[in-house]
Design a protein around this motif. Structure first.
Motif, PDB file in Angstrom:
ATOM      1  N   ALA A   1      -7.538  -0.227   1.417  1.00 21.17           N
ATOM      2  CA  ALA A   1      -7.333   1.175   1.656  1.00 21.17           C
ATOM      3  C   ALA A   1      -8.303   2.125   2.324  1.00 21.17           C
ATOM      4  N   ARG A   2      -7.648   3.065   3.082  1.00 23.45           N
ATOM      5  CA  ARG A   2      -8.580   3.926   3.627  1.00 23.45           C
ATOM      6  C   ARG A   2      -8.891   5.017   2.584  1.00 23.45           C
ATOM      7  N   LEU A   3     -10.252   5.244   2.444  1.00 21.65           N
ATOM      8  CA  LEU A   3     -10.731   6.290   1.455  1.00 21.65           C
ATOM      9  C   LEU A   3     -11.020   7.476   2.121  1.00 21.65           C
ATOM     10  N   TYR A   4     -11.414   7.775   3.025  1.00 22.96           N
ATOM     11  CA  TYR A   4     -11.715   8.932   3.738  1.00 22.96           C
ATOM     12  C   TYR A   4     -12.618   9.140   5.171  1.00 22.96           C
ATOM     13  N   PRO A   5     -12.156   9.950   5.963  1.00 25.56           N
ATOM     14  CA  PRO A   5     -13.024   9.808   7.184  1.00 25.56           C
ATOM     15  C   PRO A   5     -14.358  10.225   7.091  1.00 25.56           C
ATOM     16  N   PHE A   6     -15.093   9.606   7.763  1.00 30.45           N
ATOM     17  CA  PHE A   6     -16.627   9.902   7.806  1.00 30.45           C
ATOM     18  C   PHE A   6     -16.984  10.529   9.203  1.00 30.45           C
ATOM     19  N   HIS A   7     -17.318  11.756   9.084  1.00 33.87           N
ATOM     20  CA  HIS A   7     -17.692  12.607  10.490  1.00 33.87           C
ATOM     21  C   HIS A   7     -18.965  12.398  10.917  1.00 33.87           C
ATOM     22  N   VAL A   8     -19.361  12.178  11.907  1.00 29.16           N
ATOM     23  CA  VAL A   8     -20.706  11.898  12.659  1.00 29.16           C
ATOM     24  C   VAL A   8     -21.118  12.692  13.802  1.00 29.16           C
TER      25      VAL A   8
ATOM     26  N   VAL B   1     -32.628   8.409   8.637  1.00 27.63           N
ATOM     27  CA  VAL B   1     -33.454   9.328   8.020  1.00 27.63           C
ATOM     28  C   VAL B   1     -34.801   9.439   8.817  1.00 27.63           C
ATOM     29  N   ARG B   2     -35.085   8.082   9.247  1.00 29.27           N
ATOM     30  CA  ARG B   2     -36.434   8.222  10.102  1.00 29.27           C
ATOM     31  C   ARG B   2     -36.140   9.160  11.448  1.00 29.27           C
ATOM     32  N   GLY B   3     -35.022   8.907  11.788  1.00 30.61           N
ATOM     33  CA  GLY B   3     -34.332   9.645  13.096  1.00 30.61           C
ATOM     34  C   GLY B   3     -34.447  11.224  12.790  1.00 30.61           C
ATOM     35  N   ALA B   4     -34.060  11.685  11.597  1.00 29.59           N
ATOM     36  CA  ALA B   4     -34.205  13.097  11.307  1.00 29.59           C
ATOM     37  C   ALA B   4     -35.646  13.608  11.251  1.00 29.59           C
ATOM     38  N   GLU B   5     -36.504  12.627  10.510  1.00 27.58           N
ATOM     39  CA  GLU B   5     -37.824  13.198  10.591  1.00 27.58           C
ATOM     40  C   GLU B   5     -38.326  13.135  11.479  1.00 27.58           C
ATOM     41  N   ASP B   6     -38.182  12.170  12.753  1.00 25.97           N
ATOM     42  CA  ASP B   6     -38.757  12.363  13.975  1.00 25.97           C
ATOM     43  C   ASP B   6     -38.438  13.735  14.638  1.00 25.97           C
ATOM     44  N   PHE B   7     -37.130  13.920  14.560  1.00 26.15           N
ATOM     45  CA  PHE B   7     -36.497  15.146  15.254  1.00 26.15           C
ATOM     46  C   PHE B   7     -37.341  16.399  14.627  1.00 26.15           C
TER      47      PHE B   7
ATOM     48  N   GLY C   1     -32.584  15.358  20.236  1.00 28.03           N
ATOM     49  CA  GLY C   1     -31.365  15.180  19.532  1.00 28.03           C
ATOM     50  C   GLY C   1     -31.406  13.967  18.342  1.00 28.03           C
ATOM     51  N   ALA C   2     -30.640  14.075  17.249  1.00 25.94           N
ATOM     52  CA  ALA C   2     -30.640  13.039  16.371  1.00 25.94           C
ATOM     53  C   ALA C   2     -29.394  12.690  15.739  1.00 25.94           C
ATOM     54  N   PHE C   3     -29.029  11.486  15.538  1.00 32.72           N
ATOM     55  CA  PHE C   3     -27.684  11.162  15.110  1.00 32.72           C
ATOM     56  C   PHE C   3     -27.666  11.264  13.501  1.00 32.72           C
ATOM     57  N   PHE C   4     -26.672  11.705  12.926  1.00 30.85           N
ATOM     58  CA  PHE C   4     -26.475  11.662  11.311  1.00 30.85           C
ATOM     59  C   PHE C   4     -24.988  12.093  10.892  1.00 30.85           C
TER      60      PHE C   4
ATOM     61  N   SER D   1     -24.340  15.743   5.123  1.00 33.96           N
ATOM     62  CA  SER D   1     -25.329  14.788   4.576  1.00 33.96           C
ATOM     63  C   SER D   1     -26.342  15.926   4.104  1.00 33.96           C
ATOM     64  N   GLY D   2     -27.153  15.767   2.997  1.00 32.57           N
ATOM     65  CA  GLY D   2     -28.177  16.671   2.521  1.00 32.57           C
ATOM     66  C   GLY D   2     -29.219  16.587   3.424  1.00 32.57           C
ATOM     67  N   LYS D   3     -29.536  15.477   3.840  1.00 30.96           N
ATOM     68  CA  LYS D   3     -30.673  15.371   4.796  1.00 30.96           C
ATOM     69  C   LYS D   3     -30.745  16.268   6.221  1.00 30.96           C
ATOM     70  N   VAL D   4     -29.274  16.663   6.572  1.00 31.16           N
ATOM     71  CA  VAL D   4     -29.037  17.517   7.716  1.00 31.16           C
ATOM     72  C   VAL D   4     -29.636  18.912   7.285  1.00 31.16           C
ATOM     73  N   THR D   5     -29.223  19.285   5.907  1.00 31.52           N
ATOM     74  CA  THR D   5     -29.596  20.601   5.443  1.00 31.52           C
ATOM     75  C   THR D   5     -31.099  21.104   5.364  1.00 31.52           C
ATOM     76  N   GLU D   6     -31.888  19.880   4.876  1.00 31.20           N
ATOM     77  CA  GLU D   6     -33.270  19.781   4.708  1.00 31.20           C
ATOM     78  C   GLU D   6     -33.705  19.862   6.118  1.00 31.20           C
ATOM     79  N   THR D   7     -33.317  19.014   7.291  1.00 28.68           N
ATOM     80  CA  THR D   7     -33.876  19.175   8.522  1.00 28.68           C
ATOM     81  C   THR D   7     -33.706  20.421   9.038  1.00 28.68           C
ATOM     82  N   ASP D   8     -32.376  21.059   8.982  1.00 25.68           N
ATOM     83  CA  ASP D   8     -32.064  22.725   9.303  1.00 25.68           C
ATOM     84  C   ASP D   8     -33.137  23.493   8.922  1.00 25.68           C
ATOM     85  N   ALA D   9     -33.535  23.324   7.778  1.00 24.40           N
ATOM     86  CA  ALA D   9     -34.636  24.468   7.173  1.00 24.40           C
ATOM     87  C   ALA D   9     -36.032  24.238   7.816  1.00 24.40           C
TER      88      ALA D   9
END
Length: 316
Positions: free
Chosen positions: A110-117, A175-181, A188-191, A195-203
């Protein structure tokens, strides 16, 4: 995988061997997931709870990753698993990460749900399109998450770019990519969006935004040439979507429930029916399931579904 988890897997496998003939009610199904704290583990836990509440016992079995537990499903030592559509297709066809290691005894149920990146950038970077990434530094490599390289390649290809058009910043994982960003080592960083890490990086950087993917026919065709299981969809801003300030097209691929060929058709049918009928309960346990569509649980990812799932859900 630790000795403890390996022994647990053996015990589960042993109990399953004697229980399969007794029907779903008598089974304890093993569900392979990523480790605790990951979205895959949360998905598996939500599924296990819903199944148990509806008379089908299930036990989450976390491990290092899909390359560890998909083979266990193939061998019949686990019954179910969580994996994205890219990994499922490659495992079943013996391509990509699974080159020379085809898993012929698994199938999506079954398809569970779409993952947006996507790729995020600082708000003050001046980068507003994927084409604007030309000449910029972008996280790349992903030695611990090798599928992601192709996903980044697909995003770049949508704007007729490639690795050669950007400056790769080599990282082992997202995760390391977000930290390097955040440290200023990448433009630019992929994520994953939401995700909570994006919110953390935004701040940490004083504001960031995801870059929309072009959604014209030619751009989508270039993206899908690299990742056929992916697609482009438009998402709206939401409280949990840091970096999405307006409706925008993004790359997506689906998370799937995977099942072993040893699991009887009627058991698989019962499992997917329970999930379909309890989509709202799943969403209460894990927010990602808010994107689940009970009427669209079988989608084309270029590999066949388990016949028990097709019988229960219909071949969409």
């Amino acid at each position: 995988m630790t000795l403890k988890s390996t022994l647990a897997g053996i015990l589960v496998a042993g109990s399953l061997a004697g229980a399969l003939a007794g029907g779903a009610q008598a089974q304890t199904l093993g569900i392979g997931t990523m480790g605790q704290g990951t979205s895959g583990y949360s998905m598996g836990s939500a599924i296990a709870k819903v199944l148990a509440d509806n008379g089908v016992n299930a036990l989450v079995q976390p491990s290092a990753g899909t390359s560890a537990y998909l083979p266990l499903i193939d061998m019949g030592e686990l019954d179910l698993g969580i994996a994205n559509a890219i990994e499922v297709a490659e495992a079943m066809t013996g391509t990509g990460v699974f080159e020379g290691k085809q898993l012929a005894n698994i199938a999506p149920a079954a398809r569970l749900y779409p993952f947006h990146v996507g790729v995020f950038v600082r708000d003050d970077s001046g980068i507003e399109t994927i084409a604007d990434l030309a000449g910029k530094s972008v996280t790349y490599g992903y030695t611990s998450q090798v599928t992601i390289n192709r996903v980044v390649d697909a995003i770049l290809a949508s704007a007729e770019l490639s690795e050669a058009d950007v400056t790769p910043v080599m990282v082992p994982n997202v995760v390391r990519g977000a930290e390097d960003f955040a440290a200023g080592r990448a433009d630019g960083a992929f994520f994953a969006i939401g995700s909570g890490k994006v919110t953390e990086t935004d701040a940490a950087v004083g504001g960031l935004h995801f870059v929309p993917v072009p959604d014209d026919e030619a751009s989508v065709a270039r993206l899908q040439e690299i990742v056929p299981q992916a697609y482009v969809t438009t998402i709206e801003p939401a409280d949990n979507r840091t970096g999405v300030d307006e409706a925008m097209p993004v790359m997506a691929y689906d998370y799937m429930l995977v099942v072993g060929a040893h699991v009887p058709d009627e058991t698989v049918g019962e499992i997917v029916t329970i999930l379909r009928d309890n989509a709202d309960v799943l969403a209460e346990s894990f927010g990602g399931f808010r994107g689940m569509d009970p009427d669209d649980m079988i989608v084309d990812i270029d590999v066949p579904y388990h016949p028990g799932a097709v019988a229960a859900l219909g071949d969409n």
